[in-house]
Design a protein around this motif. Structure first.
Motif, mmCIF file in Angstrom:
data_model
loop_
_atom_site.group_PDB
_atom_site.id
_atom_site.type_symbol
_atom_site.label_atom_id
_atom_site.label_comp_id
_atom_site.label_asym_id
_atom_site.label_seq_id
_atom_site.Cartn_x
_atom_site.Cartn_y
_atom_site.Cartn_z
ATOM 1 N N LEU A 34 90.753 -56.734 57.938
ATOM 2 C CA LEU A 34 91.554 -56.223 59.328
ATOM 3 C C LEU A 34 90.522 -55.264 59.966
ATOM 4 C CD1 LEU A 34 93.960 -56.020 60.718
ATOM 5 C CD2 LEU A 34 94.565 -53.869 59.929
ATOM 6 N N THR A 35 89.891 -54.214 59.244
ATOM 7 C CA THR A 35 89.002 -53.226 59.796
ATOM 8 C C THR A 35 87.829 -53.718 60.414
ATOM 9 O OG1 THR A 35 89.931 -51.475 58.374
ATOM 10 C CG2 THR A 35 87.976 -51.055 59.490
ATOM 11 N N ILE A 36 87.101 -54.508 59.487
ATOM 12 C CA ILE A 36 85.872 -55.265 60.138
ATOM 13 C C ILE A 36 86.063 -56.296 61.125
ATOM 14 C CG2 ILE A 36 84.020 -56.592 59.392
ATOM 15 C CD1 ILE A 36 84.074 -55.334 56.513
ATOM 16 N N GLY A 37 87.027 -56.915 60.931
ATOM 17 C CA GLY A 37 87.323 -58.030 61.916
ATOM 18 C C GLY A 37 87.550 -57.633 63.469
ATOM 19 N N LEU A 38 88.308 -56.678 63.372
ATOM 20 C CA LEU A 38 88.919 -56.048 64.740
ATOM 21 C C LEU A 38 87.843 -55.066 65.229
ATOM 22 C CD1 LEU A 38 92.734 -55.692 64.392
ATOM 23 C CD2 LEU A 38 91.633 -58.001 64.809
ATOM 24 N N PHE A 39 87.220 -54.375 64.572
ATOM 25 C CA PHE A 39 86.580 -53.194 65.078
ATOM 26 C C PHE A 39 85.079 -53.063 65.055
ATOM 27 C CE2 PHE A 39 90.816 -51.696 63.801
ATOM 28 C CZ PHE A 39 91.435 -51.691 64.972
ATOM 29 N N ALA A 40 84.631 -54.083 64.054
ATOM 30 C CA ALA A 40 83.119 -53.902 63.793
ATOM 31 C C ALA A 40 82.275 -53.841 64.888
ATOM 32 C CB ALA A 40 82.863 -54.976 62.862
ATOM 33 N N PRO A 41 82.386 -54.672 65.932
ATOM 34 C CA PRO A 41 81.440 -54.977 67.210
ATOM 35 C C PRO A 41 81.425 -53.600 68.076
ATOM 36 C CG PRO A 41 82.639 -57.012 66.860
ATOM 37 C CD PRO A 41 83.685 -55.835 66.166
ATOM 38 N N ALA A 42 82.448 -52.698 68.050
ATOM 39 C CA ALA A 42 82.719 -51.690 68.974
ATOM 40 C C ALA A 42 81.512 -51.036 69.140
ATOM 41 C CB ALA A 42 83.746 -50.627 68.384
ATOM 42 N N LEU A 43 80.827 -50.433 68.072
ATOM 43 C CA LEU A 43 79.497 -49.714 68.444
ATOM 44 C C LEU A 43 78.312 -50.529 69.123
ATOM 45 C CD1 LEU A 43 79.368 -47.387 65.182
ATOM 46 C CD2 LEU A 43 80.395 -47.016 67.549
ATOM 47 N N LEU A 44 78.614 -51.969 68.973
ATOM 48 C CA LEU A 44 77.321 -52.660 69.309
ATOM 49 C C LEU A 44 77.575 -53.103 70.855
ATOM 50 C CD1 LEU A 44 77.495 -55.341 66.208
ATOM 51 C CD2 LEU A 44 76.026 -53.405 66.641
ATOM 52 N N LEU A 45 78.457 -52.775 71.453
ATOM 53 C CA LEU A 45 78.897 -53.425 72.758
ATOM 54 C C LEU A 45 77.927 -53.052 73.835
ATOM 55 C CD1 LEU A 45 82.741 -53.212 72.906
ATOM 56 C CD2 LEU A 45 81.419 -55.231 72.394
ATOM 57 N N PRO A 46 77.532 -51.793 73.877
ATOM 58 C CA PRO A 46 76.529 -51.289 74.682
ATOM 59 C C PRO A 46 75.106 -52.084 74.739
ATOM 60 C CG PRO A 46 77.530 -49.360 73.879
ATOM 61 C CD PRO A 46 77.961 -50.589 73.002
ATOM 62 N N GLN A 47 74.830 -52.103 73.572
ATOM 63 C CA GLN A 47 73.479 -53.196 73.253
ATOM 64 C C GLN A 47 73.781 -54.358 73.889
ATOM 65 O OE1 GLN A 47 71.407 -52.938 69.442
ATOM 66 N NE2 GLN A 47 72.496 -50.834 69.226
ATOM 67 N N ILE A 48 74.767 -54.962 73.566
ATOM 68 C CA ILE A 48 75.148 -56.319 74.086
ATOM 69 C C ILE A 48 75.152 -56.587 75.377
ATOM 70 C CG2 ILE A 48 76.888 -58.357 73.698
ATOM 71 C CD1 ILE A 48 77.742 -57.318 70.951
ATOM 72 N N GLU A 49 75.741 -55.644 76.137
ATOM 73 C CA GLU A 49 76.015 -55.589 77.593
ATOM 74 C C GLU A 49 74.500 -55.504 78.100
ATOM 75 O OE1 GLU A 49 78.440 -53.451 81.034
ATOM 76 O OE2 GLU A 49 78.232 -52.507 79.241
ATOM 77 N N ARG A 50 73.526 -54.619 77.729
ATOM 78 C CA ARG A 50 72.109 -54.645 78.092
ATOM 79 C C ARG A 50 71.604 -55.838 77.894
ATOM 80 N NH1 ARG A 50 72.733 -49.240 75.968
ATOM 81 N NH2 ARG A 50 71.457 -49.985 73.882
ATOM 82 N N ALA A 51 71.822 -56.481 76.673
ATOM 83 C CA ALA A 51 70.898 -57.758 76.273
ATOM 84 C C ALA A 51 71.219 -58.865 77.070
ATOM 85 C CB ALA A 51 71.182 -57.949 74.659
ATOM 86 N N PHE A 52 72.727 -58.918 77.574
ATOM 87 C CA PHE A 52 72.803 -60.106 78.337
ATOM 88 C C PHE A 52 73.317 -59.507 79.974
ATOM 89 C CE2 PHE A 52 74.048 -61.411 74.317
ATOM 90 C CZ PHE A 52 73.689 -62.484 74.261
#
Length: 410
Positions: A34-52
């Motif tokens: 539950l924890t990993i599935g729903l919340f793991a990408p939260a800290l990655l979103l700024p990097q993902i937005e810059r990458a795309f």
């Protein structure tokens, strides 16, 4: 919401002593997903937005990576409950873990933001199967095991959160794609999940063990009342978790990310501590009193948050709210089972969790409506007032029920 306060499912066999430790560990391990599935990408979103950044609608699609998982978890939970009632928890949990792992790591190999969002939707459905399966299986255990494991499942989720975010942060130093390797946890956990008894979760298993027990209609009055409380709890989780940092930055001038993390961290620490004592609290004060305690405690926490003029008092408020969420979340599932017939158990568990997480989609509308007539701090005050009124209504209903029992018995 009173009615049946006894949460026991008499006649259900306990997990055998020879396999109990491993089987219990397997059920509790489902809280990690539950924890990993729903919340793991939260800290990655700024990097993902810059990458795309050059991709069309990159900002919106990046936000959907975080939001779409909860949405599909919410709509998938009731469906998972129906399937679990037919085939059992293990038969749904095992393939869901495989789906969780494959779809979870898939973004490491994908260069299209829309496809990454699609994989997150699949993760949400997989988590629905895993978590609903675990809750339904625990719900069919005898009373003394069930209350303890409901609380410990929330402890597992809370501890996973404390480990997850620093881990993802370290992995992200090597690029956002590496952050998704945390989904490989499914491979490590899968072997012990096989020890879950195959019969747990099936509606026929529960019904046979409860022959002669009076049945309840699926959407009875008590369950509708619980779903309303679950929706309010979901809105509270959103405001305490996602609105709070925005409020700190805009209204209290706290912009340092390390300082912004303090209230959330304290809440994350308090929640599993409370969940560990959930069974004790329930046995001491009963079902309705536990619910009133959690709702009233949340009201106090949000009132403090609205009155806070600095980070220290606000952090204390979020710590109190985390403690109360640790009691409220497992209790929603316990009460859902208490007010349903055995044949509906898996469906009720799925519905309650679907409402708990799905109602968070309503929270931004609640925030916007309050801010149209009040300052941002009014969001916390309005929520506190709503929680107080709900607790008072539940207390009044509970007293009326207790008074009516002797007369109906006579």
């Amino acid at each position: 919401m009173n009615g049946r306060n006894d949460l026991a499912l008499d006649g259900l066999p306990e997990i055998s002593p020879a396999t109990s430790n491993v089987a219990f560990a397997a059920l509790l391990a489902c809280g990690i997903f539950l924890t990993i599935g729903l919340f793991a990408p939260a800290l990655l979103l700024p990097q993902i937005e810059r990458a795309f950044a050059v991709e069309h609608n990159a900002s919106l699609l990046t936000q959907l990576i975080g939001g779409v998982t909860c949405f599909f978890f919410a709509i998938g939970s009731p469906l998972a409950g129906l399937i679990i009632g037919r085939v059992g928890s293990r038969a749904v949990i095992l393939p869901s873990v495989v789906l969780f792992t494959v779809s979870g790591v898939a973004p490491m190999l994908i260069d299209d933001l829309s496809l990454i969002v699609a994989t997150r939707a699949v993760v949400g459905l997989a988590v629905a199967g895993i978590f609903t399966g675990a809750l339904t299986a625990i719900g069919q255990l005898p009373d003394r095991q069930r209350q303890r494991l409901f609380g410990y499942l929330s402890v597992t989720s809370g501890i996973a959160a404390l480990v997850l975010f620093p881990t993802v942060a370290e992995l992200a130093k090597y690029g956002w794609r590496m952050g998704f390797t945390v989904y490989l946890i499914g491979i490590a956990v899968l072997p012990i999940l096989i020890t879950i008894p195959a019969s747990l979760g099936r509606s026929t298993h529960a019904a046979v063990a409860n022959v002669g027990r009076a049945t309840e209609p699926f959407l009875n009055r008590s369950l509708v009342g619980l779903l309303i409380i679950a929706a309010l709890a979901g809105i509270s989780i959103f405001i305490g978790g996602l609105f709070a940092p925005l409020y700190l930055a805009s209204s209290l001038g706290v912009t340092d990310t390390r300082l912004l993390a303090i209230p959330s961290t304290l809440g994350s620490v308090a929640s599993p501590i409370a969940a560990a004592f959930y069974g004790v609290v329930y046995r001491r004060v009963g079902s309705d009193a536990t619910m009133i305690l959690a709702l009233g405690g949340l009201a106090v926490a949000f009132a403090l948050a609205g009155a806070a003029d600095g980070l220290i008092l606000f952090s204390i408020a979020m710590m109190v709210s985390g403690f109360m969420f640790g009691l409220l979340t497992p209790h929603v599932n316990a009460v859902a089972l208490a007010h349903s017939s055995p044949v509906h158990a898996s469906s009720v568990i799925g519905l309650a969790n679907g409402v708990l997480f799905g109602s968070q989609l309503l929270a931004p509308f609640f925030v916007s409506a309050v801010q149209m007539v009040a300052a941002p701090a009014g969001v916390f005050i309005a929520l506190a007032a709503t929680l107080v009124l709900t607790a008072l209504a539940l207390g009044g209903h509970s007293r009326l029920h207790r008074r009516s029992v002797p007369s109906s018995a006579s």
